[in-house]
Design an enzyme around this catalytic site. Structure first.
Site, PDB file in Angstrom:
ATOM      1  N   GLU A  78     115.817  60.585  96.911  1.00 40.05           N
ATOM      2  CA  GLU A  78     117.319  60.027  97.456  1.00 40.05           C
ATOM      3  C   GLU A  78     118.133  61.269  97.417  1.00 40.05           C
ATOM      4  OE1 GLU A  78     116.629  56.168  96.599  1.00 40.05           O
ATOM      5  OE2 GLU A  78     116.077  56.493  94.755  1.00 40.05           O
ATOM      6  N   HIS A  97     122.550  58.084  89.863  1.00 42.49           N
ATOM      7  CA  HIS A  97     121.733  57.111  90.972  1.00 42.49           C
ATOM      8  C   HIS A  97     120.771  56.365  90.115  1.00 42.49           C
ATOM      9  CE1 HIS A  97     120.002  54.264  93.114  1.00 42.49           C
ATOM     10  NE2 HIS A  97     118.486  54.878  92.838  1.00 42.49           N
ATOM     11  N   HIS A  99     118.389  53.046  88.447  1.00 40.87           N
ATOM     12  CA  HIS A  99     117.621  51.224  87.977  1.00 40.87           C
ATOM     13  C   HIS A  99     117.019  50.640  86.778  1.00 40.87           C
ATOM     14  CE1 HIS A  99     114.844  54.025  91.035  1.00 40.87           C
ATOM     15  NE2 HIS A  99     115.898  54.201  91.673  1.00 40.87           N
ATOM     16  N   HIS A 167     117.616  47.281  94.197  1.00 42.81           N
ATOM     17  CA  HIS A 167     117.353  48.524  93.996  1.00 42.81           C
ATOM     18  C   HIS A 167     117.651  49.243  92.544  1.00 42.81           C
ATOM     19  CE1 HIS A 167     117.240  52.487  96.066  1.00 42.81           C
ATOM     20  NE2 HIS A 167     116.129  52.154  94.835  1.00 42.81           N
TER      21      HIS A 167
END
Ligand SMILES: [Zn+2]
Length: 270
Positions: A78, A97, A99, A167
């Site tokens: 990603e 980034h 989760h 996500h």
């Protein structure tokens, strides 16, 4: 942020480990920083869990998310998230980034996270939602194509955080310390908002309060204090300095760090 590349690489490894240790990142998620002397490049670790990142894991990429040197290791799938945001936002110097469990219920239910306490002001007044399915239909939900990364960056716009439906979240900062503070305060805010909701109606900070609290809690003197606190917690847990980078890594006070017996015992590659 340090303008010395070696120091910045150490700081990036530390940022990855802090966010891993504080529960923002787990086996997945990643943190990057823009190159200190070439704004057309950024630094991001090889594919590895953030709590295990060592300075030697960190690679240099172009803003198209291509590695500058041919890689001998696996790369994060990603990574276009980082490159596309650096392309779209010249003011962004660091990207995370993740989760995180604290934000996922909001991503699933598509309920907004709003600042509910003073440190939550650092997330800004509004957090946009991005649903990959809207534009790209059925995918495996990983953001791997340039057009997916660009779409995410468009939805982020000038905001500090974007929630990604089913996500996770992507957070940006003007530097690594600011990014780490904002990422941790986002998760704390989400937890407090959820708990407060069980007690009754939740009222966010007023618009002026968000601006004032967001500004004061990202001042250099404040992020230096939170950075030192989270760094010391990491050291106390035996997760810093990194096993393989002890010669290059520095302690949180800027002095060369020595691996403690506990730290040497931990950090074995899994
Ligand atoms: Zn992801």
């Amino acid at each position: 942020m340090p303008d010395n590349l070696t120091d910045l690489i150490t700081e990036l490894a530390l940022a990855n480990r802090i966010l891993g240790h504080e529960g923002v990142l787990d086996a997945f998620g990643h943190v990057s920083v823009r190159h200190p002397s070439d704004p057309g490049r950024y630094l991001l670790p090889r594919s590895r869990s953030p709590l295990l990142i060592e300075p030697d894991d960190i690679l240099e990429y172009t803003l198209d998310s291509e590695p500058v040197k041919p890689p001998k290791v696996a790369l994060y799938a990603e990574r276009v998230i980082h490159g596309c945001i650096y392309q779209a936002r010249s003011d962004v110097m660091a990207v995370c980034h993740h989760h995180a469990a604290a934000v996922l219920p909001f991503c699933v239910a598509e309920k907004p996270i709003v600042p509910v306490f003073h440190l939550g002001g650092t997330i800004g007044e509004e957090i946009p939602f991005w649903d990959q399915h809207d534009e790209f239909g059925d995918t495996n939900l990983l953001v791997v194509k340039q057009e997916e990364g660009r779409s995410l960056a468009r939805t982020l716009g000038q905001h500090s955080v974007v929630l990604m439906k089913r996500h996770g979240a992507t957070v940006v900062g003007g530097g690594l310390k600011e990014l780490v503070s904002r990422s941790i305060f986002l998760c704390q805010n989400a937890e407090y908002q959820m708990r407060a909701h069980m007690l009754g109606a939740v009222a966010p900070l007023h618009r002026g309060e968000i601006k004032l609290a967001g500004t004061v809690n990202l001042m250099p003197i404040v992020v230096a204090r939170t950075w030192e606190y989270w760094s010391r917690r990491l050291e106390a847990a035996g997760a810093w300095p990194p096993r393989g980078g002890a010669k290059r890594a520095r302690g949180v006070q800027g002095k060369p760090a020595r691996a403690t017996p506990r730290a040497r015992g931990k950090g074995k590659r899994r």
